[in-house]
Structures are given as C-alpha cells and as structure tokens.
Design an enzyme around this catalytic site. Structure first.
Site, PDB file in Angstrom:
ATOM      1  N   ASP A 135      34.450  38.584  47.612  1.00  0.00           N
ATOM      2  CA  ASP A 135      33.633  38.081  46.502  1.00  0.00           C
ATOM      3  C   ASP A 135      34.469  37.893  45.244  1.00  0.00           C
ATOM      4  O   ASP A 135      35.088  38.828  44.747  1.00  0.00           O
ATOM      5  CB  ASP A 135      32.477  39.047  46.217  1.00  0.00           C
ATOM      6  N   ASP A 141      40.121  40.883  49.576  1.00  0.00           N
ATOM      7  CA  ASP A 141      38.754  41.029  49.102  1.00  0.00           C
ATOM      8  C   ASP A 141      38.054  39.688  49.359  1.00  0.00           C
ATOM      9  O   ASP A 141      38.714  38.697  49.692  1.00  0.00           O
ATOM     10  CB  ASP A 141      38.777  41.360  47.603  1.00  0.00           C
TER      11      ASP A 141
END
Length: 229
Positions: free
Chosen positions: A14, A12
């Site tokens: 953020d 991922d």
C-alpha cells in the site's frame, strides 16, 4: 553512503506498489464525516503500516468516535469494496518487480493488509503482476505476524518464507511508510523509503536510502542486477 549487497527483496504494497493510501484516506474520511470529524494527514502518518484492528482502535481513540472497533472495521470493508477494485500502480513498481523476477532475484510481498483486502485491490487488474511474488505475507490475517509495523514481525516472517532462509542483512525492504521503515530497521534489514511528499523530512532519517519514486531506484547500489539501458 555505502550500501551493503543483498540477495532478497521484500516489498510493502500500500502506497508503494499500489495507490491505495489515497483510497484509505477517502474511505476513512467517509466514515468519520458522519460524526463531523476530519481524518487528518498527521493521524494517517501514525496509522500507515498498522494492522487492521490497530488502525481501527487508533482512529476511534484519536477522533473520539462513538463506535466499536468491530463497527469501524465493518464500515471500512463496505468502503473498500467500492474503492479498492480500481487501484492504480505507483510509478516504477511494475518495471522493478518484473526486472527482479526476470533476473531471478527472490522477491516477497510483506503487506499489513489482510488477504481479503489484498484480493479486493489486486484481483480486478493486477493478478499477473502480483503472481510474480512467489511468497506473500498478509500481516492482518497471518497468525505468525503477532505485531504490526513498527514491530519487525512481518519482515522476519516474510524472510523466513524464502526456502533458503536468508539472514536479515541479506534482505532489502522497499517501503513508503514511517512505521514500515522502523519495522525493517528493527528487523535488521536495509530499507529504501519512497515517502509521500507530505511526510516531514525528519521522519525519513531511519531509512537507508530515500528516493522520490521507484523510477529512481538503482538496484546495483545494493549488488542487484542493474536495469538494461
């Protein structure tokens, strides 16, 4: 707990690689303040990992904002253009990405961000690091990703981008968000969670492993090359 060996790693972005979750909070609070509303952490927890239009719809609905989804997205973009160019790396992210790349472990980026949002976050300071990801999937602008997290779409699409098409059980996901963990689990993948300290413990139980920072990650637990001492 015994962990299964993996061959591929999906990241991922953020809140895991970049500190953008803090910046999203600032941006959204700036928008909702116009209407005397507060963007609470409880609301943020529901949103983390969603696609752009899903996020906008939920904020408007939850806070009863007198604006359209399109207007909220446009207002958000204005905020992001100010805030995102100076994103900072999260602890341990650079070390881990460089380590896996150097050891020829296939890595991919699986972010709910759009390509435009990614460019704002990365292009000023982080292009060299992110160039180590040969495969990138942008959930909010990729037509193959039909549904945002907690649906498994983004991780299944991302895994399929690797030339050798690994099975879900061969992939390890690194995530910070509750929705992201649910998505990885729904995809049939193991997932290491690096949650914000404010995330309630009972919301982290779906993760294969929970650590406080990527600095604490031990690749050898999942059959990956260990860090050099």
């Amino acid at each position: 707990m015994a962990f299964l060996p993996v061959t591929h790693v999906l990241f991922d972005m953020d809140g895991l690689i970049l500190n953008t979750e803090d910046l999203y909070t600032v941006a959204f609070q700036n928008i909702v303040s116009q209407f005397g509303k507060n963007y609470t952490y409880d609301l943020k927890l529901k949103l983390m990992g969603l696609q752009t239009h899903e996020t906008a719809k939920m904020v408007i609905s939850e806070l009863e904002l007198p604006m359209s989804t399109e207007t909220f997205i446009e207002e958000s973009k204005k905020q992001f253009e100010i805030l995102f160019p100076d994103t900072q790396l999260m602890p341990g992210a650079k070390r881990l990405i460089e380590h896996l790349s150097k050891n020829n472990v296939p890595i991919g980026l699986a972010t709910s961000s759009s390509k435009d949002s990614y460019d704002l976050k990365v292009n000023k300071h982080h292009t060299e690091l992110f160039s180590l990801f040969p495969y990138k999937t942008f959930g909010s602008s990729d037509p193959e990703v039909k549904n945002g997290k907690p649906h498994p779409d983004i991780f299944l699409v991302s895994a399929n981008r690797f030339p050798d098409k690994p099975k879900p059980e061969q992939c390890l996901v690194l995530e910070d968000a509750v929705n992201g963990v649910k998505a990885a689990k729904a995809a049939g993948m193991q997932v290491v969670m690096v949650p914000d300290p404010r995330v309630p413990k009972h919301l982290t139980t779906d993760a294969t492993l929970v650590i406080s920072s990527l600095l604490d990650f031990k690749p050898e637990l999942f059959g990956l090359p260990p860090f050099d001492e």
